[in-house]
Enzyme design. Structure first.
Site, PDB file in Angstrom:
ATOM      1  N   CYS A  10       6.864 -13.224   7.030  1.00  0.00           N
ATOM      2  CA  CYS A  10       6.140 -12.896   5.799  1.00  0.00           C
ATOM      3  C   CYS A  10       7.083 -13.111   4.627  1.00  0.00           C
ATOM      4  CB  CYS A  10       5.578 -11.474   5.860  1.00  0.00           C
ATOM      5  SG  CYS A  10       6.828 -10.178   6.041  1.00  0.00           S
ATOM      6  N   ASN A  13       9.798  -9.386   4.845  1.00  0.00           N
ATOM      7  CA  ASN A  13      10.237  -8.972   6.191  1.00  0.00           C
ATOM      8  C   ASN A  13      10.444  -7.449   6.288  1.00  0.00           C
ATOM      9  OD1 ASN A  13      12.994  -9.579   8.524  1.00  0.00           O
ATOM     10  ND2 ASN A  13      10.844  -9.417   8.957  1.00  0.00           N
ATOM     11  N   CYS A  15       7.247  -5.451   5.749  1.00  0.00           N
ATOM     12  CA  CYS A  15       5.895  -4.925   5.980  1.00  0.00           C
ATOM     13  C   CYS A  15       5.168  -5.697   7.074  1.00  0.00           C
ATOM     14  CB  CYS A  15       5.074  -4.936   4.690  1.00  0.00           C
ATOM     15  SG  CYS A  15       5.757  -3.911   3.375  1.00  0.00           S
ATOM     16  N   ARG A  16       4.602  -6.851   6.737  1.00  0.00           N
ATOM     17  CA  ARG A  16       3.701  -7.531   7.668  1.00  0.00           C
ATOM     18  C   ARG A  16       4.367  -8.076   8.916  1.00  0.00           C
ATOM     19  NH1 ARG A  16       1.425 -11.485   3.277  1.00  0.00           N
ATOM     20  NH2 ARG A  16       3.555 -11.087   2.580  1.00  0.00           N
ATOM     21  N   SER A  17       5.483  -8.812   8.755  1.00  0.00           N
ATOM     22  CA  SER A  17       6.054  -9.450   9.960  1.00  0.00           C
ATOM     23  C   SER A  17       6.721  -8.453  10.908  1.00  0.00           C
ATOM     24  CB  SER A  17       6.980 -10.615   9.604  1.00  0.00           C
ATOM     25  OG  SER A  17       8.069 -10.230   8.791  1.00  0.00           O
ATOM     26  N   ASP A 127      -0.740  -9.187   1.526  1.00  0.00           N
ATOM     27  CA  ASP A 127       0.514  -8.473   1.241  1.00  0.00           C
ATOM     28  C   ASP A 127       0.200  -7.044   0.809  1.00  0.00           C
ATOM     29  OD1 ASP A 127       2.932  -7.542   0.308  1.00  0.00           O
ATOM     30  OD2 ASP A 127       3.416  -9.351  -0.819  1.00  0.00           O
TER      31      ASP A 127
HETATM   32  P1  4NP Z   1       5.982  -8.257   3.286  1.00  0.00           P
HETATM   33  O1  4NP Z   1       5.752  -7.403   1.954  1.00  0.00           O
HETATM   34  O2  4NP Z   1       6.094  -9.698   2.878  1.00  0.00           O
HETATM   35  O3  4NP Z   1       4.760  -7.998   4.110  1.00  0.00           O
HETATM   36  O4  4NP Z   1       7.254  -7.712   3.931  1.00  0.00           O
HETATM   37  C1  4NP Z   1       6.642  -7.491   0.864  1.00  0.00           C
HETATM   38  C2  4NP Z   1       7.768  -6.704   0.839  1.00  0.00           C
HETATM   39  C3  4NP Z   1       8.639  -6.778  -0.242  1.00  0.00           C
HETATM   40  C4  4NP Z   1       8.362  -7.653  -1.282  1.00  0.00           C
HETATM   41  C5  4NP Z   1       7.233  -8.451  -1.239  1.00  0.00           C
HETATM   42  C6  4NP Z   1       6.372  -8.369  -0.169  1.00  0.00           C
HETATM   43  N1  4NP Z   1       9.233  -7.712  -2.405  1.00  0.00           N
HETATM   44  O5  4NP Z   1       8.910  -8.435  -3.374  1.00  0.00           O
HETATM   45  O6  4NP Z   1      10.290  -7.061  -2.395  1.00  0.00           O
END
Ligand code: 4NP
Length: 155
Positions: A10, A13, A15-17, A127
């Site tokens: 994602c 790294n 949340c989703r992945s 997201d």
């Molecule tokens: P993820 O979510 O891609 O599902 O891990 C996010 C976590 C952090 C950020 C963006 C998306 N960030 O901009 O820090």
């Protein structure tokens, strides 16, 4: 024996992945097939190198019996395209970043995590980072269905 090396990707790294890695491991274990898989996750961004998954992601997963606490964030690297058989993007932005990074001959390893059974919008795992807790429940629901579909496809 490991037959499939899967990397879930994602943006951050955290949340989703990590959720996808934890849920896939859980589903494979429930099916008695965990030995067939080597799993990891990574982000296209580097902000969360070394960080554990987001507290909301950990809580939502733990409520379904899945412990993400041992995972740590890292950025996807070119060597991952040789180290893994399949690189599974959570959304189309992640997919495009991975295709940009893929060395020649390795782009075919990259695909959207949610398979062809999903409608064109739901093929992305949205997201949840800037939203509320309900976004994490939606991620868990989509990822559970996607993990089951992927396991069935690979076994
Ligand atoms: P993820 O979510 O891609 O599902 O891990 C996010 C976590 C952090 C950020 C963006 C998306 N960030 O901009 O820090």
């Amino acid at each position: 024996m490991v037959q499939h090396r899967l990397l879930f990707v994602c943006l951050g790294n955290i949340c989703r992945s990590p959720i996808a890695q934890g849920v896939f491991a859980h589903v494979a274990e429930a099916a008695g097939m965990e030995d067939r898989f080597s799993l990891d996750s990574a982000g296209t961004g580097a902000w969360h190198e070394g960080h554990p998954p987001d507290a909301r992601a950990q809580a939502a997963a733990l409520a379904r019996g899945i412990d993400l606490s041992g995972q740590r964030g890292r950025q996807v690297a070119v060597r991952d395209f040789r180290a893994f058989d399949m690189i599974l993007a959570m959304d189309r932005t992640n997919l495009a970043a991975l295709l940009d990074l893929a060395p020649p001959g390795h782009a075919s390893k990259v695909r959207l995590f949610l398979g062809d059974a999903y409608d064109p919008i739901q093929r992305e795992v949205p997201d949840p980072y800037y939203g509320g807790d309900e976004g994490f429940e939606e991620v868990l629901d989509l990822v559970e269905a996607g993990a089951r579909a992927l396991l069935a496809q690979l076994t």
